[in-house]
Design a protein around this motif. Structure first.
Motif, PDB file in Angstrom:
ATOM      1  N   ILE A 222       0.880  -1.166   0.000  1.00 21.50           N
ATOM      2  CA  ILE A 222       0.000   0.000   0.000  1.00 21.50           C
ATOM      3  C   ILE A 222       0.920   1.219   0.000  1.00 21.50           C
ATOM      4  O   ILE A 222       1.583   1.510   0.995  1.00 21.50           O
ATOM      5  CB  ILE A 222      -0.936   0.023   1.225  1.00 21.50           C
ATOM      6  CG1 ILE A 222      -1.769  -1.260   1.282  1.00 21.50           C
ATOM      7  CG2 ILE A 222      -1.839   1.255   1.175  1.00 21.50           C
ATOM      8  CD1 ILE A 222      -2.572  -1.410   2.563  1.00 21.50           C
ATOM      9  N   ALA A 223       1.005   1.885  -1.137  1.00 23.29           N
ATOM     10  CA  ALA A 223       1.922   3.014  -1.311  1.00 23.29           C
ATOM     11  C   ALA A 223       1.216   4.307  -0.945  1.00 23.29           C
ATOM     12  O   ALA A 223       0.154   4.626  -1.495  1.00 23.29           O
ATOM     13  CB  ALA A 223       2.413   3.068  -2.754  1.00 23.29           C
ATOM     14  N   VAL A 224       1.808   5.046  -0.034  1.00 26.08           N
ATOM     15  CA  VAL A 224       1.190   6.244   0.525  1.00 26.08           C
ATOM     16  C   VAL A 224       1.961   7.485   0.099  1.00 26.08           C
ATOM     17  O   VAL A 224       3.190   7.489   0.069  1.00 26.08           O
ATOM     18  CB  VAL A 224       1.147   6.139   2.062  1.00 26.08           C
ATOM     19  CG1 VAL A 224       0.731   7.461   2.688  1.00 26.08           C
ATOM     20  CG2 VAL A 224       0.195   5.023   2.484  1.00 26.08           C
ATOM     21  N   VAL A 243       0.310  -3.542  -6.035  1.00 24.82           N
ATOM     22  CA  VAL A 243       0.529  -2.227  -5.428  1.00 24.82           C
ATOM     23  C   VAL A 243      -0.779  -1.435  -5.466  1.00 24.82           C
ATOM     24  O   VAL A 243      -1.373  -1.234  -6.526  1.00 24.82           O
ATOM     25  CB  VAL A 243       1.623  -1.427  -6.159  1.00 24.82           C
ATOM     26  CG1 VAL A 243       1.819  -0.055  -5.495  1.00 24.82           C
ATOM     27  CG2 VAL A 243       2.939  -2.193  -6.182  1.00 24.82           C
ATOM     28  N   ARG A 244      -1.240  -1.013  -4.294  1.00 22.10           N
ATOM     29  CA  ARG A 244      -2.413  -0.136  -4.189  1.00 22.10           C
ATOM     30  C   ARG A 244      -1.947   1.202  -3.632  1.00 22.10           C
ATOM     31  O   ARG A 244      -1.060   1.242  -2.770  1.00 22.10           O
ATOM     32  CB  ARG A 244      -3.457  -0.762  -3.260  1.00 22.10           C
ATOM     33  CG  ARG A 244      -4.772   0.014  -3.201  1.00 22.10           C
ATOM     34  CD  ARG A 244      -5.872  -0.834  -2.586  1.00 22.10           C
ATOM     35  NE  ARG A 244      -5.650  -1.091  -1.165  1.00 22.10           N
ATOM     36  CZ  ARG A 244      -6.033  -0.266  -0.189  1.00 22.10           C
ATOM     37  NH1 ARG A 244      -6.626   0.894  -0.475  1.00 22.10           N
ATOM     38  NH2 ARG A 244      -5.828  -0.583   1.072  1.00 22.10           N
ATOM     39  N   THR A 245      -2.490   2.295  -4.120  1.00 21.80           N
ATOM     40  CA  THR A 245      -2.041   3.615  -3.685  1.00 21.80           C
ATOM     41  C   THR A 245      -3.126   4.306  -2.851  1.00 21.80           C
ATOM     42  O   THR A 245      -4.325   4.125  -3.085  1.00 21.80           O
ATOM     43  CB  THR A 245      -1.681   4.507  -4.885  1.00 21.80           C
ATOM     44  OG1 THR A 245      -2.842   4.681  -5.713  1.00 21.80           O
ATOM     45  CG2 THR A 245      -0.568   3.875  -5.700  1.00 21.80           C
ATOM     46  N   VAL A 246      -2.670   5.084  -1.881  1.00 19.78           N
ATOM     47  CA  VAL A 246      -3.574   5.866  -1.029  1.00 19.78           C
ATOM     48  C   VAL A 246      -2.996   7.268  -0.885  1.00 19.78           C
ATOM     49  O   VAL A 246      -1.838   7.435  -0.472  1.00 19.78           O
ATOM     50  CB  VAL A 246      -3.749   5.224   0.360  1.00 19.78           C
ATOM     51  CG1 VAL A 246      -4.530   6.160   1.287  1.00 19.78           C
ATOM     52  CG2 VAL A 246      -4.448   3.878   0.252  1.00 19.78           C
ATOM     53  N   GLN A 247      -3.801   8.255  -1.233  1.00 13.74           N
ATOM     54  CA  GLN A 247      -3.392   9.644  -1.060  1.00 13.74           C
ATOM     55  C   GLN A 247      -3.744  10.103   0.351  1.00 13.74           C
ATOM     56  O   GLN A 247      -4.889   9.981   0.790  1.00 13.74           O
ATOM     57  CB  GLN A 247      -4.070  10.550  -2.086  1.00 13.74           C
ATOM     58  CG  GLN A 247      -3.607  12.004  -2.001  1.00 13.74           C
ATOM     59  CD  GLN A 247      -4.362  12.907  -2.954  1.00 13.74           C
ATOM     60  OE1 GLN A 247      -5.552  12.700  -3.219  1.00 13.74           O
ATOM     61  NE2 GLN A 247      -3.686  13.918  -3.477  1.00 13.74           N
TER      62      GLN A 247
END
Length: 381
Positions: A222-224, A243-247
């Motif tokens: 989880i890429a922040v 890979v999942r992204t979170v802003q």
């Protein structure tokens, strides 16, 4: 008496010589006597040395890293052994090696420096850089400790894929210097295959390298970060779905909800700069962990306020890590040689530029402007 083993090392070589800390730079390319191998050391021909994104700030004095002057700056590097001391038992002239710039005192492992970059934290560490290991790798040749040279399987790494090689080039191998740091932080909390690992911030040079490393270790990531465009680049570093992204928005409740959409995470790895000390993402990412979650903090020189009650309630373990161990380096090289840890185009990593010594200013400027996800800049003497 056993003699040191050497190749045809020239008597004089070129170095990038920093005379004093002054903005913009008091650095020039000069000729110096080439160092010679003595017991405990090797002399390596530098093929490519990494450039940090903030190298220009360090070597102009804008970022107050302590180091002796005058000296030859540098960092970790890819090199070829040109000479070894008489006590070398395995390292041989001609070998391709990865040189690790994190040097420890042999009589005191608590004493350490970053070769060509950082004095250390105490007077005993300073001795290492004031004397024997003063000059770094922005040079044609560098004298380094034997134990900091890690042999690389040249045929496997640089060989043609048609013949069982991985087809990398020397610039690709230079990315090892970026990967080594987060591998140390991921291994200290025992990241395992199948686990969910939150990485923050994932959009910088070391954070994006942590994404590549965690994927190679079998984790889901989880890429922040705050920059959506940069997060999209990070997402492309891994295969579909890994890979999942979170802003991060600053709204802790909202951000925890986004982080836990697929369930709680197992690990939170952070390598924030000191300017992020008051960021809300520390609380959000810790609260997104499940019971028994682990936190690895590698961000430099900052005091943090952490959600202690939430951490106690979930039995959260926090570990702080500076750099890595030599076994971490060996683990990293094994992953690369096995083909699990991807470099170069296969890993979504590219070189922003390769620069000769004379173009050091261009190298520093390029590293500063292009220090984002999967990017590296190299000085190749």
């Amino acid at each position: 008496m056993a003699q040191a083993s050497t190749s045809a090392i020239p008597p004089i070589h070129r170095v990038l010589f920093l005379n004093s800390t002054r903005d913009p730079y008091d650095i020039s390319v000069v000729e110096q006597p080439t160092p010679q191998a003595v017991p405990g050391s090797a002399v390596i021909q530098i093929l490519g040395a990494a450039v940090l994104s903030y190298a220009g700030d360090i070597f102009s004095g804008r970022k107050p890293y302590p180091y002796p002057t005058p000296f030859v700056p540098g960092s970790s590097a890819i090199g070829r052994v040109a000479g070894v001391g008489s006590d070398a038992t395995k390292l041989e002239v001609g070998q391709l090696v990865y040189f690790d710039c994190y040097i420890h005192g042999r009589d005191d492992p608590d004493s350490s420096i970053l070769h060509g970059l950082f004095y250390g934290f105490d007077p005993s560490s300073n001795k290492l850089m004031e004397n024997e290991w003063r000059n770094g790798t922005y040079a044609e040749y560098s004298k380094v400790p034997l134990e900091n040279c890690f042999p690389l399987d040249e045929q496997r790494l640089l060989g043609s894929p048609a013949e069982g090689g991985l087809g990398y080039n020397l610039a690709d191998l230079s990315y090892l210097s970026k990967l080594a740091v987060p591998i140390g932080g991921l291994r200290v909390v025992d990241v395992r295959a199948g686990e969910k690992v939150i990485i923050a911030p994932a959009t910088g040079a070391f954070g994006s390298a942590a994404v590549v490393a965690a994927l190679a270790m079998g984790a889901q990531v989880i890429a922040v970060g705050r920059n959506l465009d940069a997060l999209e680049k990070v997402k492309s570093l891994g295969p579909e779905g890994r890979v999942r992204t979170v802003q991060i928005t600053g709204d802790v409740t909202h951000d925890v909800g986004e982080l836990t959409k697929s369930g709680p995470a197992d690990v939170f790895f952070d390598i924030s700069p000191e300017q992020a000390a008051k960021s809300t993402h520390f609380t959000s990412c810790i609260q997104a962990l499940g019971r028994g979650g682990r936190v690895s903090l590698m961000g430099p020189f900052m005091e943090l306020s952490l959600p202690i009650m939430a951490m106690m309630g979930k039995d959260i373990t926090v570990k702080c890590k500076f750099m890595y161990t030599k076994e971490d380096i060996r683990f990293m090289i094994r992953l690369v040689e096995a083909g699990d840890l991807k470099l170069g185009q296969a890993g979504g990593v590219q070189a922003a530029g390769l620069f000769p010594l004379e173009q050091f200013e261009a190298a520093f400027d390029t590293a500063a402007k292009m220090g984002g996800p999967g990017m590296q800049t190299i000085i190749a003497p």
